[in-house]
Design an enzyme around this catalytic site. Structure first.
Site, mmCIF file in Angstrom:
data_model
loop_
_atom_site.group_PDB
_atom_site.id
_atom_site.type_symbol
_atom_site.label_atom_id
_atom_site.label_comp_id
_atom_site.label_asym_id
_atom_site.label_seq_id
_atom_site.Cartn_x
_atom_site.Cartn_y
_atom_site.Cartn_z
ATOM 1 N N LYS A 116 0.589 -1.462 0.125
ATOM 2 C CA LYS A 116 0.128 -0.017 0.458
ATOM 3 C C LYS A 116 1.063 1.259 0.097
ATOM 4 O O LYS A 116 0.484 2.434 -0.265
ATOM 5 C CB LYS A 116 -0.944 -0.044 1.546
ATOM 6 C CG LYS A 116 -2.153 -1.320 1.019
ATOM 7 C CD LYS A 116 -2.960 -1.230 -0.283
ATOM 8 C CE LYS A 116 -3.765 -3.116 -0.191
ATOM 9 N NZ LYS A 116 -3.740 -3.209 -1.546
ATOM 10 N N LYS A 157 -1.505 2.012 9.149
ATOM 11 C CA LYS A 157 -2.506 1.280 8.260
ATOM 12 C C LYS A 157 -0.874 0.308 8.248
ATOM 13 O O LYS A 157 -0.330 0.776 7.952
ATOM 14 C CB LYS A 157 -3.066 1.918 7.285
ATOM 15 C CG LYS A 157 -4.117 2.681 7.061
ATOM 16 C CD LYS A 157 -4.459 3.231 5.897
ATOM 17 C CE LYS A 157 -5.934 3.843 5.695
ATOM 18 N NZ LYS A 157 -6.384 4.216 4.220
ATOM 19 N N GLU A 199 -1.786 8.175 7.993
ATOM 20 C CA GLU A 199 -2.166 9.023 6.968
ATOM 21 C C GLU A 199 -3.441 10.077 7.918
ATOM 22 O O GLU A 199 -3.932 10.008 8.644
ATOM 23 C CB GLU A 199 -3.617 8.362 5.993
ATOM 24 C CG GLU A 199 -2.264 8.035 4.856
ATOM 25 C CD GLU A 199 -3.802 6.913 4.195
ATOM 26 O OE1 GLU A 199 -4.893 6.869 4.349
ATOM 27 O OE2 GLU A 199 -3.596 6.131 2.848
ATOM 28 N N HIS A 207 -17.128 6.737 -0.013
ATOM 29 C CA HIS A 207 -16.016 5.765 -0.828
ATOM 30 C C HIS A 207 -16.019 5.375 -2.218
ATOM 31 O O HIS A 207 -17.658 4.854 -2.604
ATOM 32 C CB HIS A 207 -16.207 3.879 0.051
ATOM 33 C CG HIS A 207 -15.252 3.429 -0.725
ATOM 34 N ND1 HIS A 207 -14.209 2.043 0.068
ATOM 35 C CD2 HIS A 207 -14.941 3.244 -1.768
ATOM 36 C CE1 HIS A 207 -13.531 1.235 -0.654
ATOM 37 N NE2 HIS A 207 -14.075 1.990 -1.957
ATOM 38 N N LYS A 236 -18.907 -4.887 2.121
ATOM 39 C CA LYS A 236 -19.855 -3.551 1.373
ATOM 40 C C LYS A 236 -21.307 -4.164 1.259
ATOM 41 O O LYS A 236 -21.588 -5.383 1.316
ATOM 42 C CB LYS A 236 -19.356 -3.376 -0.325
ATOM 43 C CG LYS A 236 -18.274 -2.368 -0.014
ATOM 44 C CD LYS A 236 -17.476 -2.733 -1.389
ATOM 45 C CE LYS A 236 -15.767 -1.710 -1.618
ATOM 46 N NZ LYS A 236 -15.237 -2.212 -2.394
ATOM 47 N N GLU A 274 -9.609 3.032 -5.596
ATOM 48 C CA GLU A 274 -10.170 3.115 -4.969
ATOM 49 C C GLU A 274 -9.562 4.951 -4.127
ATOM 50 O O GLU A 274 -8.481 5.213 -3.627
ATOM 51 C CB GLU A 274 -10.273 2.139 -3.683
ATOM 52 C CG GLU A 274 -9.963 0.985 -3.297
ATOM 53 C CD GLU A 274 -10.996 -0.045 -2.422
ATOM 54 O OE1 GLU A 274 -10.864 -1.062 -2.673
ATOM 55 O OE2 GLU A 274 -10.541 0.560 -1.354
ATOM 56 N N GLU A 286 -6.060 3.043 -2.641
ATOM 57 C CA GLU A 286 -5.565 1.555 -2.988
ATOM 58 C C GLU A 286 -6.137 1.853 -3.718
ATOM 59 O O GLU A 286 -7.170 2.220 -4.671
ATOM 60 C CB GLU A 286 -6.286 0.212 -1.654
ATOM 61 C CG GLU A 286 -5.634 0.598 -0.740
ATOM 62 C CD GLU A 286 -5.836 -0.247 0.647
ATOM 63 O OE1 GLU A 286 -7.269 -1.699 -0.190
ATOM 64 O OE2 GLU A 286 -7.051 -0.790 1.374
ATOM 65 N N ASN A 288 -7.472 -2.216 -6.419
ATOM 66 C CA ASN A 288 -7.544 -3.078 -6.726
ATOM 67 C C ASN A 288 -7.422 -3.482 -8.456
ATOM 68 O O ASN A 288 -7.925 -3.253 -8.779
ATOM 69 C CB ASN A 288 -8.748 -3.865 -6.596
ATOM 70 C CG ASN A 288 -9.419 -3.066 -5.183
ATOM 71 O OD1 ASN A 288 -8.081 -3.155 -3.564
ATOM 72 N ND2 ASN A 288 -11.037 -2.612 -4.906
ATOM 73 N N ARG A 290 -8.025 -6.966 -9.681
ATOM 74 C CA ARG A 290 -9.137 -7.401 -9.849
ATOM 75 C C ARG A 290 -10.641 -7.183 -10.046
ATOM 76 O O ARG A 290 -10.927 -6.367 -10.010
ATOM 77 C CB ARG A 290 -9.426 -8.382 -8.322
ATOM 78 C CG ARG A 290 -9.441 -7.418 -8.055
ATOM 79 C CD ARG A 290 -10.678 -8.703 -6.100
ATOM 80 N NE ARG A 290 -11.149 -7.638 -5.956
ATOM 81 C CZ ARG A 290 -10.799 -7.402 -4.266
ATOM 82 N NH1 ARG A 290 -9.074 -6.790 -4.126
ATOM 83 N NH2 ARG A 290 -11.640 -6.074 -3.557
#
Ligand code: MV4
Length: 450
Positions: A116, A157, A199, A207, A236, A274, A286, A288, A290
């Site tokens: 990250k 994080k 952060e 989001h 979610k 994101e 971030e 993703n 996929r």
């Protein structure tokens, strides 16, 4: 094009990938654990191979078994779906070593975004706005220095984390040392890597994630955004596209920024960038690498089949459309139908006695569930997704209400009653919610009693 694709997954997403393969005229191989012999993804595949016992580690995460299943069946590509091995760079490399195509980005890009801190540095260098924060934190003194620069509250994080695992909040300097310690310990235990970073903590963001499609040949487009703020404990539950919070110019601007970055990165495949969105500003958190559960709502508003696009790109085809060919059409909402109690969210595995999915114009149900199917207790509780599409958000909400009313799932508990309640809430109707809305709402309901 490939001759035969092995789908290294289960449930609704395995079925979703099989549908794309069928439309491309590609043969399919399902793999399954001993607990999934009766699953719909196995029944609808051309061939199937049992790859191990019920625990995921023995089957859906068992790389040698999956490679052996490819060799036995002669599959020339693997689609990983989401979860399991979808973001495992080593898996992508091992497949390539066996001359099997991993339907996804390069192992290098998967690894890059898996770290990250590196992902954030990369995003920043590509012109994507990121949350103000630090690099790796060396010591508590180091952390205090960073936090004073950033300003409290700060969030600690794990660099190997993501999806909300291993995060700790510090509202002021007195909370920094315990937050750092806890985050480090949790990161070491969960990921075997205790690298953490800080952060600025955003207090009430939404989001919002941007879908991208790229061919690794220097072409990349964005397919708009999804608003995934309605979640509980990082799960979610309701996603919608477009976000009720954005206007067309904000959408085009963040979309272009992301597409340009992916072009420069020479990214390949589908990806999701994101963001947290607060006070009109986007902050990257971030990426993703996929296909995501909620890719369906992007499909509904763009008319594109993201899985077909993924497969074509993996087979070496260039992007089949340009940004100006993308037309955004109407509004889509996805509700995740989980086998869970709708109040406590306790998993509710067991046998489905009756199953009647809704239908009609603008209604899509992606599910491997059927009457007589027994949901095994070993995997996540998602048993299906209800996706509705309509010309406007208001029509979409009315259609969702209608579709939820038709949906019958007996024998187990599901999240359907929760969605029935949500569509009656003024804030939901108004699109007025942030990442904390659902948990606050559920806490209020809890106090009122069942
Ligand atoms: C944050 C944040 C506030 N400020 N980062 C949680 C999941 C992970 N992907 C990032 N997460 C968050 N990062 C800063 N700087 C709040 C969250 C967060 C969250 C983010 C997206 C969706 C739901 C969430 C629920 C709680 C916290």
């Amino acid at each position: 094009m490939f001759d035969k694709i092995l789908i290294a997954n289960r449930g609704e997403i395995a079925l979703r990938v099989e549908r794309a393969c069928k439309e491309l005229g590609v043969a399919t191989v399902a793999v399954h654990s001993t607990a999934d012999a009766d699953a719909m993804h196995v029944r609808l595949a051309d061939e199937s191979v049992c790859i191990g016992g019920p625990p995921s580690k023995e089957s859906y995460l068992n790389i040698p078994s999956i490679v052996a299943a490819c060799e036995i069946t002669g599959a020339d590509a693997v689609h990983p779906g989401y979860g399991f091995l979808a973001e495992n760079a080593r898996f992508a490399e091992i497949l390539e070593e066996h001359d099997i195509t991993f339907i996804g980005p390069t192992a290098e890009h998967v690894r890059l975004m898996g770290d990250k801190i590196v992902a954030k540095d990369t995003a920043r260098s590509l012109g994507i706005p990121v949350v103000p924060g630090s690099g790796p934190v060396a010591s508590i003194e180091d952390a205090r220095g960073f936090a004073r620069d950033i300003g409290y509250p700060v969030i600690v994080k794990a660099s190997a984390g993501g999806g909300g695992r291993g995060m700790k909040l510090a509202l002021d300097e007195s909370q920094l040392e315990p937050a750092l310690q806890t985050a480090r310990n949790e990161a070491r235990a969960a990921f075997g890597d205790d690298t953490v970073y800080l952060e600025k903590y955003l207090t009430r963001p939404r989001h919002i994630e941007v879908q991208v499609l790229a061919d690794g040949q220097g072409n990349a487009i964005h397919l708009g955004e999804r608003d995934c703020s309605l979640q509980r404990r990082h799960q979610k539950l309701w996603e919608e596209a477009p976000s009720p919070a954005l206007n067309a110019s904000e959408r085009a601007r963040i979309g272009e920024t992301v597409a340009t970055a992916m072009r420069e990165l020479r990214y390949r495949g589908v990806g999701t960038v994101e963001f947290l969105y607060e006070d009109g500003q986007f902050y990257f958190i971030e990426m993703n690498t996929r296909l995501q559960v909620e890719h369906t709502i992007t499909e509904m508003i763009t008319g594109l089949d993201l899985v077909i696009e993924q497969i074509r790109i993996a087979a070496g085809a260039p992007l089949s459309l340009r940004q100006e060919d993308v037309r955004f059409n109407g509004h889509a909402i996805e509700c995740r139908i989980n086998a869970e109690n709708p109040v406590t969210f306790r998993p509710s595995p067991g046998t489905i006695t009756h199953f009647h999915p809704p239908g009609g114009l603008g209604v899509r149900v992606d599910s491997g569930a059927y009457a007589g199917y027994t949901i095994p207790p070993y995997y996540d509780s998602l048993i299906g997704k209800l996706i509705v599409h309509a010309r406007t958000r208001n029509e979409c909400l009315m259609r969702l209400k209608r579709a939820l009313g038709e949906f019958v799932v007996d024998g187990i508990e599901t999240t359907i009653p929760l969605f029935n309640a949500l569509i009656g809430e003024a804030d939901i109707v108004d699109g007025n919610y942030d990442i904390h809305w659902l948990e606050k709402h559920l806490a209020k309901q809890g106090k009122r009693g069942p």
